[in-house]
Design a protein around this motif. Structure first.
Motif, PDB file in Angstrom:
ATOM      1  N   THR A 183      10.778  32.368 -12.296  1.00 58.97           N
ATOM      2  CA  THR A 183      11.208  33.742 -11.498  1.00 58.97           C
ATOM      3  C   THR A 183      11.431  34.433 -12.415  1.00 58.97           C
ATOM      4  N   LEU A 184      10.922  36.198 -12.725  1.00 57.72           N
ATOM      5  CA  LEU A 184      11.487  36.652 -13.589  1.00 57.72           C
ATOM      6  C   LEU A 184      12.964  37.964 -12.717  1.00 57.72           C
ATOM      7  N   ILE A 185      13.572  38.258 -13.760  1.00 52.77           N
ATOM      8  CA  ILE A 185      14.463  39.035 -13.594  1.00 52.77           C
ATOM      9  C   ILE A 185      15.500  39.498 -15.035  1.00 52.77           C
ATOM     10  N   ILE A 235      14.503  33.112 -22.430  1.00 55.29           N
ATOM     11  CA  ILE A 235      13.939  35.448 -22.505  1.00 55.29           C
ATOM     12  C   ILE A 235      12.358  35.414 -22.532  1.00 55.29           C
ATOM     13  N   PHE A 236      12.506  36.596 -22.440  1.00 54.81           N
ATOM     14  CA  PHE A 236      11.044  37.160 -21.967  1.00 54.81           C
ATOM     15  C   PHE A 236      11.643  38.628 -22.451  1.00 54.81           C
ATOM     16  N   PRO A 237      10.911  38.302 -23.840  1.00 52.78           N
ATOM     17  CA  PRO A 237      11.331  39.294 -24.934  1.00 52.78           C
ATOM     18  C   PRO A 237      10.654  40.613 -24.721  1.00 52.78           C
ATOM     19  N   VAL A 245      -0.080  29.326 -22.729  1.00 48.16           N
ATOM     20  CA  VAL A 245      -1.364  30.741 -22.441  1.00 48.16           C
ATOM     21  C   VAL A 245      -0.980  31.547 -22.004  1.00 48.16           C
ATOM     22  N   TYR A 246      -0.752  33.615 -22.193  1.00 50.67           N
ATOM     23  CA  TYR A 246       0.415  33.811 -20.415  1.00 50.67           C
ATOM     24  C   TYR A 246      -1.245  34.656 -20.342  1.00 50.67           C
ATOM     25  N   LEU A 247      -2.002  34.593 -19.198  1.00 53.38           N
ATOM     26  CA  LEU A 247      -2.093  35.758 -18.532  1.00 53.38           C
ATOM     27  C   LEU A 247      -1.531  37.194 -17.711  1.00 53.38           C
ATOM     28  N   GLU A 248      -1.988  37.758 -17.956  1.00 55.56           N
ATOM     29  CA  GLU A 248      -0.785  39.869 -17.735  1.00 55.56           C
ATOM     30  C   GLU A 248      -0.912  40.401 -16.923  1.00 55.56           C
ATOM     31  N   ALA A 249      -1.047  40.697 -15.603  1.00 51.47           N
ATOM     32  CA  ALA A 249      -1.952  41.922 -15.028  1.00 51.47           C
ATOM     33  C   ALA A 249      -0.961  43.074 -15.245  1.00 51.47           C
ATOM     34  N   GLY A 250       0.271  42.735 -15.581  1.00 50.38           N
ATOM     35  CA  GLY A 250       0.846  44.132 -15.871  1.00 50.38           C
ATOM     36  C   GLY A 250       2.263  43.564 -14.068  1.00 50.38           C
ATOM     37  N   SER A 251       3.495  43.974 -14.652  1.00 54.73           N
ATOM     38  CA  SER A 251       4.446  43.758 -13.816  1.00 54.73           C
ATOM     39  C   SER A 251       4.462  45.382 -13.236  1.00 54.73           C
ATOM     40  N   GLY A 252       3.878  44.692 -11.162  1.00 48.87           N
ATOM     41  CA  GLY A 252       3.504  46.080 -10.544  1.00 48.87           C
ATOM     42  C   GLY A 252       1.869  45.476 -10.231  1.00 48.87           C
ATOM     43  N   ALA A 253       1.695  45.306 -10.546  1.00 53.30           N
ATOM     44  CA  ALA A 253       0.058  45.648 -10.862  1.00 53.30           C
ATOM     45  C   ALA A 253      -0.722  45.715  -9.369  1.00 53.30           C
ATOM     46  N   VAL A 295       0.600  32.665 -15.392  1.00 46.23           N
ATOM     47  CA  VAL A 295      -0.436  33.839 -14.868  1.00 46.23           C
ATOM     48  C   VAL A 295       0.441  34.715 -14.348  1.00 46.23           C
ATOM     49  N   GLY A 296       0.630  35.635 -14.391  1.00 46.17           N
ATOM     50  CA  GLY A 296       1.487  36.803 -13.811  1.00 46.17           C
ATOM     51  C   GLY A 296       1.362  37.750 -13.352  1.00 46.17           C
ATOM     52  N   GLY A 297       1.975  38.655 -12.934  1.00 42.76           N
ATOM     53  CA  GLY A 297       2.074  40.188 -12.635  1.00 42.76           C
ATOM     54  C   GLY A 297       0.919  40.687 -11.276  1.00 42.76           C
ATOM     55  N   GLY A 298       2.221  40.950 -10.500  1.00 37.27           N
ATOM     56  CA  GLY A 298       0.569  41.636  -8.916  1.00 37.27           C
ATOM     57  C   GLY A 298       1.018  40.232  -7.833  1.00 37.27           C
ATOM     58  N   ILE A 299       1.571  39.008  -8.418  1.00 36.61           N
ATOM     59  CA  ILE A 299       0.998  37.989  -7.543  1.00 36.61           C
ATOM     60  C   ILE A 299       2.550  38.298  -5.921  1.00 36.61           C
ATOM     61  N   ARG A 300       2.236  39.109  -5.174  1.00 40.62           N
ATOM     62  CA  ARG A 300       2.878  39.416  -4.250  1.00 40.62           C
ATOM     63  C   ARG A 300       2.752  38.830  -2.601  1.00 40.62           C
ATOM     64  N   SER A 301       1.946  37.391  -2.849  1.00 44.48           N
ATOM     65  CA  SER A 301       1.838  37.131  -1.564  1.00 44.48           C
ATOM     66  C   SER A 301       1.390  35.547  -1.817  1.00 44.48           C
ATOM     67  N   VAL A 325       4.425  33.440 -12.675  1.00 51.24           N
ATOM     68  CA  VAL A 325       5.318  33.999 -12.991  1.00 51.24           C
ATOM     69  C   VAL A 325       4.862  35.063 -11.432  1.00 51.24           C
ATOM     70  N   THR A 326       7.038  35.357 -10.722  1.00 50.39           N
ATOM     71  CA  THR A 326       7.089  36.638  -9.937  1.00 50.39           C
ATOM     72  C   THR A 326       8.010  37.006 -10.163  1.00 50.39           C
ATOM     73  N   GLY A 327       7.815  38.869 -10.222  1.00 48.09           N
ATOM     74  CA  GLY A 327       9.076  39.054 -10.911  1.00 48.09           C
ATOM     75  C   GLY A 327       9.737  40.668  -9.787  1.00 48.09           C
ATOM     76  N   THR A 328       8.640  41.449  -9.554  1.00 49.65           N
ATOM     77  CA  THR A 328       8.722  42.273  -8.706  1.00 49.65           C
ATOM     78  C   THR A 328       8.995  41.810  -7.260  1.00 49.65           C
ATOM     79  N   ILE A 329       8.411  41.097  -6.712  1.00 46.00           N
ATOM     80  CA  ILE A 329       8.586  40.708  -4.966  1.00 46.00           C
ATOM     81  C   ILE A 329      10.169  40.588  -5.097  1.00 46.00           C
TER      82      ILE A 329
HETATM   83  C1  1GP Z   1       5.614  40.574 -15.499  1.00 44.92           C
HETATM   84  O1  1GP Z   1       4.050  38.721 -15.309  1.00 44.92           O
HETATM   85  C2  1GP Z   1       5.353  39.469 -14.795  1.00 44.92           C
HETATM   86  O2  1GP Z   1       5.220  40.478 -16.696  1.00 44.92           O
HETATM   87  C3  1GP Z   1       5.865  39.853 -13.443  1.00 44.92           C
HETATM   88  O3  1GP Z   1       4.796  41.025 -12.378  1.00 44.92           O
HETATM   89  O4  1GP Z   1       6.694  42.408 -11.959  1.00 44.92           O
HETATM   90  O5  1GP Z   1       4.277  42.456 -10.575  1.00 44.92           O
HETATM   91  O6  1GP Z   1       5.470  39.629 -10.716  1.00 44.92           O
HETATM   92  P1  1GP Z   1       5.438  41.170 -11.041  1.00 44.92           P
END
Ligand code: 1GP
Length: 254
Positions: free
Chosen positions: A25-27, A82-84, A175-183, A205-211, A227-231
């Motif tokens: 969980t990314l906060i 920390i995710f710096p 290794v972290y594959l990142e699509a970008g937060s909020g992708a 793997v993170g970025g854009g995972i919503r469901s 990794v999920t943050g935005t949700i």
């Molecule tokens: C961002 O991979 C993380 O660095 C999380 O992405 O905010 O899209 O969940 P989301």
């Protein structure tokens, strides 16, 4: 604090990974300061998340990070990592830091030079460094722009496999594959699958995972960690978050 490098967090992650995939969980301590971060973290862990990442935005101060890390640590028993964003976001209240190189950036500082500034501080703060190759896949969102990244294409796994293998051969342990937060969509499953198949280190793997469907397709492709943050930022620890975490835990032994 100095002395031998701790491997406690990495050992915890490896032990957890031995039983199946895990969820982070990314906060963002800027959007969710101290007590709020602690409340989100304890709900997330109660829902089955395996570790807390703190970071995500560009304006984090060591004080803000320290307050959030201390509050979260008091609230949960899982590691606080920390995710710096840079050396300015480090605080000794956390357990560890993703010591990451943004390998496909055109900015030399993000590939290595910021690390030379950060490393003595990491040592002084007693943070456990977790060596990690960070790869940004299109669209890359804000990190892609700020990081001046040559984003990896979504329709061809070969460049991602090349970078990921290079990370492993350079000695990085994740290794972290990142699509970008909020992708708008996560890293494509075929890219995750090809990287997983080529590597022997864990693939995050993170970025854009919503469901749950997003999670299932990435986990089926072989992702070791999601990794999920935005949700949680948007909905709190609501149904979508819980279903994603359930999808991860369903694949775990015991
Ligand atoms: C961002 O991979 C993380 O660095 C999380 O992405 O905010 O899209 O969940 P989301």
């Amino acid at each position: 604090m100095t002395g031998p490098i701790s491997h406690r967090v990495e050992s915890y992650l490896r032990e957890q990974l031995g039983r199946g995939p895990i969820h982070f969980t990314l906060i963002d301590p800027e959007k969710s300061p101290g007590p709020l971060a602690a409340a989100v973290a304890s709900e997330a862990v109660a829902a089955g998340s395996h570790a807390i990442l703190l970071g995500g935005s560009t304006g984090i101060t060591p004080e803000g990070m320290g307050a959030a890390a201390a509050a979260v640590k008091a609230a949960v028993r899982v590691p606080v990592v920390i995710f710096p964003e840079g050396p300015g976001s480090l605080a000794g209240e956390a357990d560890a830091v993703l010591f990451m190189s943004l390998l496909n950036s055109r900015r030399l500082d993000l590939v290595v030079r910021a690390h030379a500034h950060a490393a003595p501080l990491v040592r002084r703060l007693g943070l456990e460094p977790i060596p990690l190759g960070y790869l940004v896949v299109a669209p890359g969102m804000r990190v892609g722009e700020v990081g001046q990244v040559d984003v990896l294409p979504r329709n061809d796994p070969a460049p991602a496999v090349g970078y990921a293998l290079a990370a492993e051969y350079l000695g990085m342990r994740f290794v972290y594959l990142e699509a970008g937060s909020g992708a708008p969509a996560p890293v494509p499953a075929p890219i995750v699958g090809a990287v997983r198949e080529a590597l022997s280190i864990p693939v995050i793997v993170g970025g854009g995972i919503r469901s749950a469907a997003d999670a299932a397709s990435l986990l089926d492709a072989g992702a070791h960690a999601l990794v999920t943050g935005t949700i949680a930022e948007k909905e709190g620890i609501g149904p979508a978050f819980r279903e994603i975490v359930r999808e991860v835990n369903r694949r775990r032994a015991g």
